[in-house]
Enzyme design. Structure first.
Site, PDB file in Angstrom:
ATOM      1  N   ASP A 226       0.864  -1.184   0.000  1.00  0.00           N
ATOM      2  CA  ASP A 226       0.000   0.000   0.000  1.00  0.00           C
ATOM      3  C   ASP A 226       0.902   1.237   0.000  1.00  0.00           C
ATOM      4  O   ASP A 226       2.129   1.124  -0.163  1.00  0.00           O
ATOM      5  CB  ASP A 226      -0.999  -0.043   1.174  1.00  0.00           C
ATOM      6  CG  ASP A 226      -0.355   0.220   2.523  1.00  0.00           C
ATOM      7  OD1 ASP A 226       0.892   0.301   2.600  1.00  0.00           O
ATOM      8  OD2 ASP A 226      -1.105   0.336   3.522  1.00  0.00           O
ATOM      9  N   HIS A 227       0.314   2.397   0.205  1.00  0.00           N
ATOM     10  CA  HIS A 227       1.092   3.644   0.135  1.00  0.00           C
ATOM     11  C   HIS A 227       2.194   3.689   1.193  1.00  0.00           C
ATOM     12  O   HIS A 227       3.254   4.265   0.964  1.00  0.00           O
ATOM     13  CB  HIS A 227       0.157   4.846   0.294  1.00  0.00           C
ATOM     14  CG  HIS A 227      -0.674   4.804   1.527  1.00  0.00           C
ATOM     15  ND1 HIS A 227      -1.753   3.936   1.661  1.00  0.00           N
ATOM     16  CD2 HIS A 227      -0.591   5.474   2.699  1.00  0.00           C
ATOM     17  CE1 HIS A 227      -2.286   4.100   2.854  1.00  0.00           C
ATOM     18  NE2 HIS A 227      -1.598   5.022   3.504  1.00  0.00           N
TER      19      HIS A 227
ATOM     20  N   THR B 141       2.565  -1.539   9.026  1.00  0.00           N
ATOM     21  CA  THR B 141       2.888  -2.470  10.119  1.00  0.00           C
ATOM     22  C   THR B 141       3.064  -3.916   9.665  1.00  0.00           C
ATOM     23  O   THR B 141       3.595  -4.735  10.411  1.00  0.00           O
ATOM     24  CB  THR B 141       1.735  -2.476  11.144  1.00  0.00           C
ATOM     25  OG1 THR B 141       0.536  -2.860  10.437  1.00  0.00           O
ATOM     26  CG2 THR B 141       1.530  -1.116  11.780  1.00  0.00           C
TER      27      THR B 141
ATOM     28  N   HIS C 171       4.805 -30.802  12.504  1.00  0.00           N
ATOM     29  CA  HIS C 171       4.554 -29.561  11.749  1.00  0.00           C
ATOM     30  C   HIS C 171       3.568 -29.805  10.607  1.00  0.00           C
ATOM     31  O   HIS C 171       2.684 -28.983  10.340  1.00  0.00           O
ATOM     32  CB  HIS C 171       5.864 -28.990  11.215  1.00  0.00           C
ATOM     33  CG  HIS C 171       6.799 -28.568  12.299  1.00  0.00           C
ATOM     34  ND1 HIS C 171       6.417 -27.740  13.323  1.00  0.00           N
ATOM     35  CD2 HIS C 171       8.100 -28.886  12.535  1.00  0.00           C
ATOM     36  CE1 HIS C 171       7.436 -27.555  14.147  1.00  0.00           C
ATOM     37  NE2 HIS C 171       8.465 -28.245  13.695  1.00  0.00           N
TER      38      HIS C 171
ATOM     39  N   CYS D 256       2.976  -3.138   4.203  1.00  0.00           N
ATOM     40  CA  CYS D 256       2.174  -1.965   4.575  1.00  0.00           C
ATOM     41  C   CYS D 256       2.924  -1.270   5.706  1.00  0.00           C
ATOM     42  O   CYS D 256       4.130  -1.507   5.890  1.00  0.00           O
ATOM     43  CB  CYS D 256       0.742  -2.341   4.929  1.00  0.00           C
ATOM     44  SG  CYS D 256       0.527  -3.458   6.331  1.00  0.00           S
TER      45      CYS D 256
ATOM     46  N   HIS E  78       8.166 -23.956  10.345  1.00  0.00           N
ATOM     47  CA  HIS E  78       7.058 -24.481  11.158  1.00  0.00           C
ATOM     48  C   HIS E  78       5.692 -24.273  10.508  1.00  0.00           C
ATOM     49  O   HIS E  78       4.841 -25.154  10.560  1.00  0.00           O
ATOM     50  CB  HIS E  78       7.020 -23.801  12.532  1.00  0.00           C
ATOM     51  CG  HIS E  78       8.124 -24.217  13.442  1.00  0.00           C
ATOM     52  ND1 HIS E  78       8.002 -24.212  14.821  1.00  0.00           N
ATOM     53  CD2 HIS E  78       9.379 -24.658  13.175  1.00  0.00           C
ATOM     54  CE1 HIS E  78       9.134 -24.623  15.364  1.00  0.00           C
ATOM     55  NE2 HIS E  78       9.987 -24.898  14.394  1.00  0.00           N
TER      56      HIS E  78
HETATM   57  C1  RB5 Z   1      -1.855   2.981   6.563  1.00  0.00           C
HETATM   58  O1  RB5 Z   1      -1.824   4.183   7.260  1.00  0.00           O
HETATM   59  C2  RB5 Z   1      -1.672   1.811   7.527  1.00  0.00           C
HETATM   60  O2  RB5 Z   1      -2.803   1.678   8.332  1.00  0.00           O
HETATM   61  C3  RB5 Z   1      -1.403   0.539   6.753  1.00  0.00           C
HETATM   62  O3  RB5 Z   1      -0.278   0.699   5.973  1.00  0.00           O
HETATM   63  C4  RB5 Z   1      -1.121  -0.690   7.581  1.00  0.00           C
HETATM   64  O4  RB5 Z   1      -0.150  -0.449   8.557  1.00  0.00           O
HETATM   65  C5  RB5 Z   1      -2.270  -1.438   8.098  1.00  0.00           C
HETATM   66  O5  RB5 Z   1      -2.151  -2.480   8.740  1.00  0.00           O
END
Ligand code: RB5
Length: 151
Positions: A8-9, A67, A134, A65, A98
């Site tokens: 994503d961005h 996180t 496993h 993304c 695993h």
């Molecule tokens: C975008 O701001 C953020 O929420 C996304 O990149 C991600 O971290 C979501 O899990």
């Protein structure tokens, strides 16, 4: 080997260096976007990459993304996908050995690009363990998906 990648961005800034790293290793990369820092929705890319892996058009998938959490939650909704959020060298290895993860997700706001490239190499150089315990656990994941327990 073919790898499908999406971001994503927030993850976009890591997509190109990861692609270059893979291409240097002779790996073909299927880029599912996004292609700018314009705000976008991570589930769209998780679905595209998940479908590539599900349909055997890619050997594994990479999603980035902010996180790595949203991407892993969304990708795990695609049948046959075992998406793992990788934040450490240990999880880079164990997600493959695993859990037989076929998609790995990274957070650009959590790890540096150098860490992510290291985790990627560890994941790629690890093998899915064929040990019975496993194998059984991974099989049970598939059975949850098939809703065998509800029948
Ligand atoms: C975008 O701001 C953020 O929420 C996304 O990149 C991600 O971290 C979501 O899990």
């Amino acid at each position: 080997m073919i790898v499908s990648i999406g971001a994503d961005h927030a993850g976009y800034i890591y997509k190109q260096p990861i692609k270059e790293h893979l291409m240097k290793l002779g790996i073909k990369v299927l880029d599912e976007g996004t292609d700018s820092s314009e705000p976008t929705d991570y589930p769209d890319y998780a679905l595209k990459v998940g479908n590539r892996v599900k349909n055997h058009q890619a050997d594994f998938g990479i999603l980035i993304c902010g996180t790595g959490v949203g991407m892993s939650i969304a990708a795990n909704k695609v049948d046959g996908i075992r998406a793992a959020l990788v934040e450490t060298e240990f999880t880079a290895e164990s997600s493959k050995t695993h859990n037989h993860a076929n998609v790995i997700t990274f957070g650009s706001r959590v790890n540096t690009i150098d860490e992510v490239l290291k985790f990627l190499d560890i994941y790629m150089n690890s093998q899915e363990s064929q040990e019975t315990r496993h194998m059984n656990r991974v099989k049970k994941i598939g059975e949850i998906e098939e809703k065998k327990w509800e029948k």
